[in-house]
Design a protein around this motif. Structure first.
Motif, PDB file in Angstrom:
ATOM      1  N   HIS A  77       0.808  -1.154  -0.175  1.00 36.11           N
ATOM      2  CA  HIS A  77       0.061   0.088  -0.040  1.00 36.11           C
ATOM      3  C   HIS A  77       0.855   1.259  -0.029  1.00 36.11           C
ATOM      4  O   HIS A  77       0.645   2.125  -1.004  1.00 36.11           O
ATOM      5  CB  HIS A  77      -0.926  -0.001   1.306  1.00 36.11           C
ATOM      6  CG  HIS A  77      -2.037  -0.945   1.295  1.00 36.11           C
ATOM      7  ND1 HIS A  77      -3.442  -0.502   0.948  1.00 36.11           N
ATOM      8  CD2 HIS A  77      -2.165  -2.391   1.435  1.00 36.11           C
ATOM      9  CE1 HIS A  77      -4.015  -1.556   1.156  1.00 36.11           C
ATOM     10  NE2 HIS A  77      -3.172  -2.727   1.445  1.00 36.11           N
ATOM     11  N   LEU A  78       1.825   1.206   0.817  1.00 44.85           N
ATOM     12  CA  LEU A  78       2.894   2.461   1.061  1.00 44.85           C
ATOM     13  C   LEU A  78       3.564   2.780  -0.277  1.00 44.85           C
ATOM     14  O   LEU A  78       3.671   4.029  -0.692  1.00 44.85           O
ATOM     15  CB  LEU A  78       3.648   2.179   2.085  1.00 44.85           C
ATOM     16  CG  LEU A  78       4.800   3.197   2.672  1.00 44.85           C
ATOM     17  CD1 LEU A  78       3.999   4.610   2.725  1.00 44.85           C
ATOM     18  CD2 LEU A  78       5.766   3.014   3.405  1.00 44.85           C
ATOM     19  N   MET A  79       3.969   1.787  -0.822  1.00 45.37           N
ATOM     20  CA  MET A  79       5.058   1.863  -2.000  1.00 45.37           C
ATOM     21  C   MET A  79       3.961   2.334  -3.122  1.00 45.37           C
ATOM     22  O   MET A  79       4.417   3.447  -4.198  1.00 45.37           O
ATOM     23  CB  MET A  79       5.901   0.775  -2.528  1.00 45.37           C
ATOM     24  CG  MET A  79       7.042   0.549  -1.591  1.00 45.37           C
ATOM     25  SD  MET A  79       8.324  -0.347  -2.496  1.00 45.37           S
ATOM     26  CE  MET A  79       7.660  -1.883  -2.725  1.00 45.37           C
ATOM     27  N   TYR A  80       2.720   1.668  -3.049  1.00 40.49           N
ATOM     28  CA  TYR A  80       1.965   2.243  -4.379  1.00 40.49           C
ATOM     29  C   TYR A  80       1.626   3.629  -4.332  1.00 40.49           C
ATOM     30  O   TYR A  80       1.558   4.473  -5.246  1.00 40.49           O
ATOM     31  CB  TYR A  80       0.762   1.359  -4.151  1.00 40.49           C
ATOM     32  CG  TYR A  80      -0.429   1.515  -5.363  1.00 40.49           C
ATOM     33  CD1 TYR A  80       0.098   0.941  -6.662  1.00 40.49           C
ATOM     34  CD2 TYR A  80      -1.445   2.275  -5.184  1.00 40.49           C
ATOM     35  CE1 TYR A  80      -0.974   1.111  -7.643  1.00 40.49           C
ATOM     36  CE2 TYR A  80      -2.339   2.378  -6.355  1.00 40.49           C
ATOM     37  CZ  TYR A  80      -2.091   1.777  -7.576  1.00 40.49           C
ATOM     38  OH  TYR A  80      -2.976   2.020  -8.455  1.00 40.49           O
ATOM     39  N   GLY A  81       1.429   4.145  -2.984  1.00 35.49           N
ATOM     40  CA  GLY A  81       0.956   5.588  -2.648  1.00 35.49           C
ATOM     41  C   GLY A  81       2.257   6.417  -2.946  1.00 35.49           C
ATOM     42  O   GLY A  81       2.118   7.446  -3.533  1.00 35.49           O
ATOM     43  N   ILE A  82       3.529   5.924  -2.540  1.00 39.42           N
ATOM     44  CA  ILE A  82       4.521   6.796  -2.935  1.00 39.42           C
ATOM     45  C   ILE A  82       4.598   7.286  -4.417  1.00 39.42           C
ATOM     46  O   ILE A  82       4.917   8.170  -4.927  1.00 39.42           O
ATOM     47  CB  ILE A  82       5.599   6.547  -2.437  1.00 39.42           C
ATOM     48  CG1 ILE A  82       5.701   6.180  -0.629  1.00 39.42           C
ATOM     49  CG2 ILE A  82       6.987   6.901  -3.096  1.00 39.42           C
ATOM     50  CD1 ILE A  82       6.841   5.624  -0.095  1.00 39.42           C
ATOM     51  N   ILE A  83       4.727   5.947  -5.111  1.00 39.63           N
ATOM     52  CA  ILE A  83       4.970   6.170  -6.572  1.00 39.63           C
ATOM     53  C   ILE A  83       3.732   6.901  -7.331  1.00 39.63           C
ATOM     54  O   ILE A  83       4.103   7.915  -7.932  1.00 39.63           O
ATOM     55  CB  ILE A  83       5.015   4.875  -7.231  1.00 39.63           C
ATOM     56  CG1 ILE A  83       6.306   4.156  -6.601  1.00 39.63           C
ATOM     57  CG2 ILE A  83       5.100   5.003  -8.616  1.00 39.63           C
ATOM     58  CD1 ILE A  83       6.584   2.660  -7.229  1.00 39.63           C
ATOM     59  N   ARG A  84       2.531   6.628  -6.991  1.00 40.34           N
ATOM     60  CA  ARG A  84       1.210   7.149  -7.622  1.00 40.34           C
ATOM     61  C   ARG A  84       1.419   8.756  -7.272  1.00 40.34           C
ATOM     62  O   ARG A  84       1.187   9.440  -8.208  1.00 40.34           O
ATOM     63  CB  ARG A  84      -0.095   6.367  -7.310  1.00 40.34           C
ATOM     64  CG  ARG A  84      -1.061   7.200  -7.575  1.00 40.34           C
ATOM     65  CD  ARG A  84      -2.373   6.487  -7.068  1.00 40.34           C
ATOM     66  NE  ARG A  84      -2.524   6.853  -5.894  1.00 40.34           N
ATOM     67  CZ  ARG A  84      -2.798   6.401  -4.712  1.00 40.34           C
ATOM     68  NH1 ARG A  84      -3.408   4.923  -4.773  1.00 40.34           N
ATOM     69  NH2 ARG A  84      -2.707   6.737  -3.251  1.00 40.34           N
ATOM     70  N   ASP A  85       1.484   9.168  -5.998  1.00 36.97           N
ATOM     71  CA  ASP A  85       1.119  10.495  -5.699  1.00 36.97           C
ATOM     72  C   ASP A  85       2.444  11.355  -5.440  1.00 36.97           C
ATOM     73  O   ASP A  85       2.680  12.592  -5.530  1.00 36.97           O
ATOM     74  CB  ASP A  85       0.616  10.319  -3.976  1.00 36.97           C
ATOM     75  CG  ASP A  85      -0.685   9.786  -4.001  1.00 36.97           C
ATOM     76  OD1 ASP A  85      -1.252   9.493  -4.948  1.00 36.97           O
ATOM     77  OD2 ASP A  85      -1.270   9.578  -2.899  1.00 36.97           O
ATOM     78  N   ASN A  86       3.563  10.766  -5.818  1.00 30.60           N
ATOM     79  CA  ASN A  86       4.832  11.669  -5.545  1.00 30.60           C
ATOM     80  C   ASN A  86       6.089  11.499  -6.680  1.00 30.60           C
ATOM     81  O   ASN A  86       6.493  12.565  -7.184  1.00 30.60           O
ATOM     82  CB  ASN A  86       5.425  11.402  -4.238  1.00 30.60           C
ATOM     83  CG  ASN A  86       4.566  11.415  -3.014  1.00 30.60           C
ATOM     84  OD1 ASN A  86       4.519  12.610  -2.734  1.00 30.60           O
ATOM     85  ND2 ASN A  86       3.901  10.322  -2.642  1.00 30.60           N
ATOM     86  N   ILE A  87       5.832  10.427  -7.139  1.00 25.16           N
ATOM     87  CA  ILE A  87       6.846  10.060  -8.285  1.00 25.16           C
ATOM     88  C   ILE A  87       6.171  10.223  -9.647  1.00 25.16           C
ATOM     89  O   ILE A  87       6.869  10.669 -10.716  1.00 25.16           O
ATOM     90  CB  ILE A  87       7.419   8.736  -8.022  1.00 25.16           C
ATOM     91  CG1 ILE A  87       8.402   8.718  -6.894  1.00 25.16           C
ATOM     92  CG2 ILE A  87       8.457   8.377  -9.112  1.00 25.16           C
ATOM     93  CD1 ILE A  87       8.952   7.491  -6.533  1.00 25.16           C
ATOM     94  N   PHE A  88       4.902   9.819  -9.878  1.00 25.00           N
ATOM     95  CA  PHE A  88       4.555  10.201 -11.110  1.00 25.00           C
ATOM     96  C   PHE A  88       3.746  11.383 -11.178  1.00 25.00           C
ATOM     97  O   PHE A  88       3.358  12.050 -10.357  1.00 25.00           O
ATOM     98  CB  PHE A  88       3.223   8.898 -11.339  1.00 25.00           C
ATOM     99  CG  PHE A  88       3.727   7.842 -12.068  1.00 25.00           C
ATOM    100  CD1 PHE A  88       5.076   7.358 -11.875  1.00 25.00           C
ATOM    101  CD2 PHE A  88       3.026   6.777 -12.149  1.00 25.00           C
ATOM    102  CE1 PHE A  88       5.500   5.996 -12.239  1.00 25.00           C
ATOM    103  CE2 PHE A  88       3.221   5.354 -12.543  1.00 25.00           C
ATOM    104  CZ  PHE A  88       4.514   5.217 -12.395  1.00 25.00           C
TER     105      PHE A  88
END
Length: 408
Positions: free
Chosen positions: A110-121
């Motif tokens: 959940h955490l990694m998905y959120g990091i990439i979706r909301d911050n890296i993309f």
């Protein structure tokens, strides 16, 4: 035969006309938490100062994770959203999650998905140009997460997940940025089945550059530390959210109304002065209750084709909501807790542990433990009379479980 499409169109047209009668363009009272738009955010100066201090200190290496605690409907989710957008504006990595009974591996997914979706993309779903030098690795990680669901991919073992997360936090995230983790409904973690997850948190939250805010009930930290005592050390800051003052409650209503009123409206239109006073007095400074009462009152006004909403309409709305909320509470209780609540209702809505133990043919210790849990959730109250402690049903539960004539 009625054409269903025509029927809906006609009904929508009638609703629009009724809304205009109330001097409103739309119903401005939504329960959804504030998301980026702070024009409806009222008060909370003390809490905002505490949060600003925590964020400021964290940027210079002094990390103090915080728990945001308060009763249901007090505005914890809205405050988390304010933190989210404030942190994003400062260019920190920020992730919003809702607690659920998951394993450490599932939480990391959940955490990694959120990091990439909301911050890296970027907003368009493509990789931000800031991270192109890490593009291949990030895309590889994201592909593993594409099958993201409650059933985590078996080909993504926890050791690999931890290495990938470490890479994101220590290689991809720019120096000076924080990774801020916001978790709502964190009481869900206060269960023995989540012990492994809390133990993981104890070590994970010790990492440099990670700041967490957990939101939950007034007894959140007490509940978490019962499962894992080490959690107390990881959350040294507790931000208590009290009810709104009367001035803030009036402000909350007025701000929302002004946003939706027609040019002909004045003051608190379409509410009368007595109606507004009743809402403020009866809702005890709980934002969700205020918002729900206003919304339901407007709905009743629309159905009746009224031009104003008076005190009687507000009382009707409160009664209707009381029944609705009461059923929601019953659905939230465990079977054992429900039996105790129903026995309490059969006793007129007020009883002692000893009396309930006799009715239910159970030990006072067991009954007392359940009552304490229900009390902490805010569904019942306590009243001491001499040496006796009486437990009393909330109004919402009385409306559901005690016939009106008995309640009176």
């Amino acid at each position: 035969m009625i054409d269903p499409i025509e029927f809906i169109q006609n009904a929508s047209s009638i609703t629009k006309k009724s809304m205009n009668k109330l001097k409103l363009k739309t119903n401005p009272f939504s329960e959804k938490p504030i998301r980026g738009n702070t024009k409806f955010f009222v008060g909370r100066t003390t809490e905002l100062i505490e949060i600003a201090d925590i964020l400021g200190a964290a940027q210079y290496g002094s990390i103090s994770n915080a728990a945001i605690v308060g009763t249901k409907g007090i505005g914890k989710s809205s405050l988390l959203n304010v933190i989210y957008y404030a942190a994003k504006r400062q260019n920190h990595w920020t992730v919003e999650l809702e607690a659920s009974q998951v394993t450490p591996r599932q939480f990391l997914i959940h955490l990694m998905y959120g990091i990439i979706r909301d911050n890296i993309f970027a907003m368009d779903g493509t990789l931000s140009t800031d991270y192109m030098e890490h593009s291949q690795k990030i895309i590889d990680i994201y592909r593993r997460l594409e099958s993201f669901s409650d059933k985590t991919p078996v080909h993504y073992p926890r050791e690999k997940i931890e290495r990938d997360l470490d890479y994101l936090l220590n290689n991809v995230k720019e120096e000076g940025k924080l990774c801020i983790i916001l978790i709502d409904e964190a009481d869900q973690f206060a269960k023995k089945s989540c012990l492994g997850l809390l133990q993981f948190f104890h070590s994970f939250l010790y990492d440099e550059g990670i700041l967490s805010f957990f939101a939950g009930s007034p007894t959140l930290m007490e509940n978490l530390t019962k499962v894992s005592p080490a959690m107390r050390d990881r959350f040294p800051k507790i931000i208590n959210m009290p009810p709104l003052s009367k001035e803030e409650a009036y402000d909350l209503i007025l701000r929302r109304l002004k946003d939706a009123q027609t040019v002909k409206a004045n003051g608190y239109d379409p509410f009368t002065e007595n109606a507004i006073n009743t809402i403020v007095e009866e809702c005890d400074g709980i934002p969700r209750r205020i918002i729900m009462t206003c919304s339901e009152s407007i709905s009743i006004g629309l159905k009746k084709g009224l031009t104003e909403i008076d005190e009687n309409i507000v009382k009707t709305a409160m009664k209707k909501l009381g029944i609705s909320i009461g059923h929601q509470i019953l659905n939230h209780l465990t079977p054992a807790q429900s039996k105790i609540i129903k026995a309490l209702a059969e006793s007129g809505g007020k009883s002692t542990v000893t009396e309930l133990a006799k009715i239910l043919n159970n030990s006072p210790g067991t009954i007392g433990t359940h009552l304490s849990d229900i009390y902490e959730m805010g569904y019942i109250y306590k009243d001491r009379s001499g040496s006796n402690v009486y437990y009393i049903l909330s109004k919402e539960l009385k409306d559901v479980l005690i016939p009106e004539e008995e309640n009176l």
